[in-house]
Design a protein around this motif. Structure first.
Motif, mmCIF file in Angstrom:
data_model
loop_
_atom_site.group_PDB
_atom_site.id
_atom_site.type_symbol
_atom_site.label_atom_id
_atom_site.label_comp_id
_atom_site.label_asym_id
_atom_site.label_seq_id
_atom_site.Cartn_x
_atom_site.Cartn_y
_atom_site.Cartn_z
ATOM 1 N N GLU A 161 6.881 11.952 -11.532
ATOM 2 C CA GLU A 161 7.594 13.090 -12.200
ATOM 3 C C GLU A 161 7.796 14.205 -11.228
ATOM 4 O O GLU A 161 6.748 14.591 -10.812
ATOM 5 N N ASP A 162 9.033 14.715 -10.951
ATOM 6 C CA ASP A 162 9.170 15.686 -10.156
ATOM 7 C C ASP A 162 8.645 15.649 -8.820
ATOM 8 O O ASP A 162 8.065 16.701 -8.362
ATOM 9 N N GLY A 163 8.744 14.568 -8.274
ATOM 10 C CA GLY A 163 8.324 14.277 -6.876
ATOM 11 C C GLY A 163 6.567 14.069 -6.849
ATOM 12 O O GLY A 163 6.108 14.233 -5.672
ATOM 13 N N ILE A 164 6.078 13.969 -7.953
ATOM 14 C CA ILE A 164 4.413 13.869 -8.057
ATOM 15 C C ILE A 164 4.218 12.457 -8.777
ATOM 16 O O ILE A 164 4.728 12.322 -9.782
ATOM 17 N N GLN A 165 3.073 11.864 -8.170
ATOM 18 C CA GLN A 165 2.308 10.950 -9.131
ATOM 19 C C GLN A 165 1.390 11.771 -9.879
ATOM 20 O O GLN A 165 0.209 12.116 -9.232
ATOM 21 N N PRO A 166 1.509 11.867 -11.089
ATOM 22 C CA PRO A 166 0.787 12.628 -11.876
ATOM 23 C C PRO A 166 -0.690 12.530 -12.418
ATOM 24 O O PRO A 166 -1.305 12.969 -12.687
ATOM 25 N N ASP A 167 -1.044 10.967 -12.137
ATOM 26 C CA ASP A 167 -2.342 10.531 -12.281
ATOM 27 C C ASP A 167 -3.316 10.522 -11.061
ATOM 28 O O ASP A 167 -3.265 9.735 -10.361
ATOM 29 N N CYS A 168 -4.125 11.635 -10.846
ATOM 30 C CA CYS A 168 -4.801 11.616 -9.884
ATOM 31 C C CYS A 168 -6.199 10.415 -9.531
ATOM 32 O O CYS A 168 -6.653 10.409 -8.649
ATOM 33 N N TYR A 169 -6.145 9.824 -10.744
ATOM 34 C CA TYR A 169 -7.252 8.733 -10.639
ATOM 35 C C TYR A 169 -6.534 7.451 -10.380
ATOM 36 O O TYR A 169 -7.546 6.475 -10.247
ATOM 37 N N ASP A 170 -5.247 7.386 -10.401
ATOM 38 C CA ASP A 170 -4.720 6.065 -10.059
ATOM 39 C C ASP A 170 -4.593 5.909 -8.976
ATOM 40 O O ASP A 170 -3.329 6.371 -8.243
ATOM 41 N N ASN A 171 -5.130 5.181 -8.154
ATOM 42 C CA ASN A 171 -4.768 4.857 -6.668
ATOM 43 C C ASN A 171 -4.300 3.491 -6.531
ATOM 44 O O ASN A 171 -4.260 3.073 -5.180
ATOM 45 N N MET A 172 -4.143 2.553 -7.726
ATOM 46 C CA MET A 172 -3.442 1.342 -7.503
ATOM 47 C C MET A 172 -2.223 1.268 -7.192
ATOM 48 O O MET A 172 -1.659 0.249 -6.882
ATOM 49 N N TRP A 173 -1.324 2.209 -8.004
ATOM 50 C CA TRP A 173 0.191 2.017 -8.035
ATOM 51 C C TRP A 173 0.789 2.075 -6.747
ATOM 52 O O TRP A 173 1.679 1.094 -6.573
ATOM 53 N N ILE A 174 0.102 2.508 -5.514
ATOM 54 C CA ILE A 174 0.730 2.346 -4.467
ATOM 55 C C ILE A 174 0.785 0.626 -3.691
ATOM 56 O O ILE A 174 1.718 0.630 -2.948
ATOM 57 N N ASN A 175 0.150 -0.210 -4.467
ATOM 58 C CA ASN A 175 0.205 -1.324 -4.007
ATOM 59 C C ASN A 175 0.956 -2.280 -4.781
ATOM 60 O O ASN A 175 1.035 -3.549 -4.541
ATOM 61 N N PHE A 176 1.950 -1.886 -5.695
ATOM 62 C CA PHE A 176 2.750 -2.558 -6.744
ATOM 63 C C PHE A 176 4.279 -2.136 -6.282
ATOM 64 O O PHE A 176 4.301 -1.164 -5.855
ATOM 65 N N GLN A 177 4.983 -3.192 -6.451
ATOM 66 C CA GLN A 177 6.527 -2.923 -6.094
ATOM 67 C C GLN A 177 6.994 -2.869 -7.514
ATOM 68 O O GLN A 177 6.938 -3.812 -8.281
ATOM 69 N N PRO A 178 8.041 -1.994 -7.600
ATOM 70 C CA PRO A 178 8.350 -1.763 -8.876
ATOM 71 C C PRO A 178 9.606 -2.810 -9.561
ATOM 72 O O PRO A 178 10.443 -3.182 -8.331
ATOM 73 N N VAL A 179 9.454 -3.269 -10.557
ATOM 74 C CA VAL A 179 10.468 -4.488 -11.136
ATOM 75 C C VAL A 179 11.016 -4.103 -12.194
ATOM 76 O O VAL A 179 12.007 -4.489 -12.855
ATOM 77 N N ALA A 180 10.407 -2.865 -12.810
ATOM 78 C CA ALA A 180 11.329 -2.117 -13.983
ATOM 79 C C ALA A 180 11.262 -0.624 -13.789
ATOM 80 O O ALA A 180 10.027 -0.120 -13.713
ATOM 81 N N ALA A 181 11.983 0.221 -14.481
ATOM 82 C CA ALA A 181 11.888 1.548 -14.589
ATOM 83 C C ALA A 181 12.331 1.884 -15.896
ATOM 84 O O ALA A 181 13.245 1.439 -16.453
ATOM 85 N N ILE A 182 11.596 2.828 -16.582
ATOM 86 C CA ILE A 182 11.935 3.427 -17.926
ATOM 87 C C ILE A 182 12.154 4.972 -17.666
ATOM 88 O O ILE A 182 11.180 5.434 -17.132
ATOM 89 N N TYR A 183 13.223 5.376 -18.348
ATOM 90 C CA TYR A 183 13.394 6.708 -17.830
ATOM 91 C C TYR A 183 14.312 7.353 -19.155
ATOM 92 O O TYR A 183 14.363 6.703 -20.051
#
Length: 183
Positions: A161-183
């Motif tokens: 959101e707005d150039g920020i990954q807003p969950d400071c405790y979520d450090n797993m997301w960086i290992n995942f490749q996007p397959v879907a986007a909800i906007y």
């Protein structure tokens, strides 16, 4: 909220996210480059942020007072239960959320205070839907991603959101490749 599949290829397989069931479909393919038209600038910018996470801005994390609202607590509980039953039901239930938090950061912080601890590892999808549906900024500047960790096929959901990954405790997301986007 709109959803778009972002097919990816790995080895000789193509992986496509089914937006109705929430399943990852695997197809054998002949070698070719997958090209995807991105429908708008917001989504293009968020995909760029996922591909180059070192360019994300650092979020300012506040520790606000806990909102003790029975409707919000019930909404979170209902969202978690419907997401466990069905991907589509969870997405439909997210339509009942109202923008009450200034940003996804505040919404995620609230969600984590309501359900603290290790249980959060299994709640990435309802947590992201909650943040998307209750953030005032999300409609204009946010994208929720569902990603895959290949070759294990584990899936994870997160928000940019707005150039920020807003969950400071979520450090797993960086290992995942996007397959879907909800906007």
């Amino acid at each position: 909220m709109n959803i778009i599949s972002l097919p990816i290829s790995h080895s000789t397989f193509q992986y496509v996210f089914d937006p109705v069931t929430g399943l990852l479909l695997e197809k054998e393919m002949k070698l070719k480059k997958i090209s995807q038209q991105v429908p708008n600038k917001k989504l293009e910018k968020a995909i760029h942020s996922c591909n180059k996470p070192y360019l994300l801005r650092k979020g300012v994390f506040k520790n606000d007072d806990f909102i003790n609202d029975i409707f919000i607590k019930f909404y979170v509980f209902a969202l978690i239960k419907t997401c466990k039953v069905s991907f589509l039901l969870g997405k439909i239930a997210a339509n009942f959320g109202r923008p009450i938090f200034d940003s996804s950061q505040e919404a995620i912080d609230y969600f984590r205070k309501l359900y603290p601890g290790g249980i959060q590892n299994d709640l990435c999808y309802p947590r992201s839907l909650f943040a998307a549906s209750t953030s005032k900024k999300f409609a204009k500047e946010g994208v929720m991603f569902i990603g895959i960790f290949l070759p294990s096929k584990s899936m994870h959901a997160w928000i940019i959101e707005d150039g920020i990954q807003p969950d400071c405790y979520d450090n797993m997301w960086i290992n995942f490749q996007p397959v879907a986007a909800i906007y």
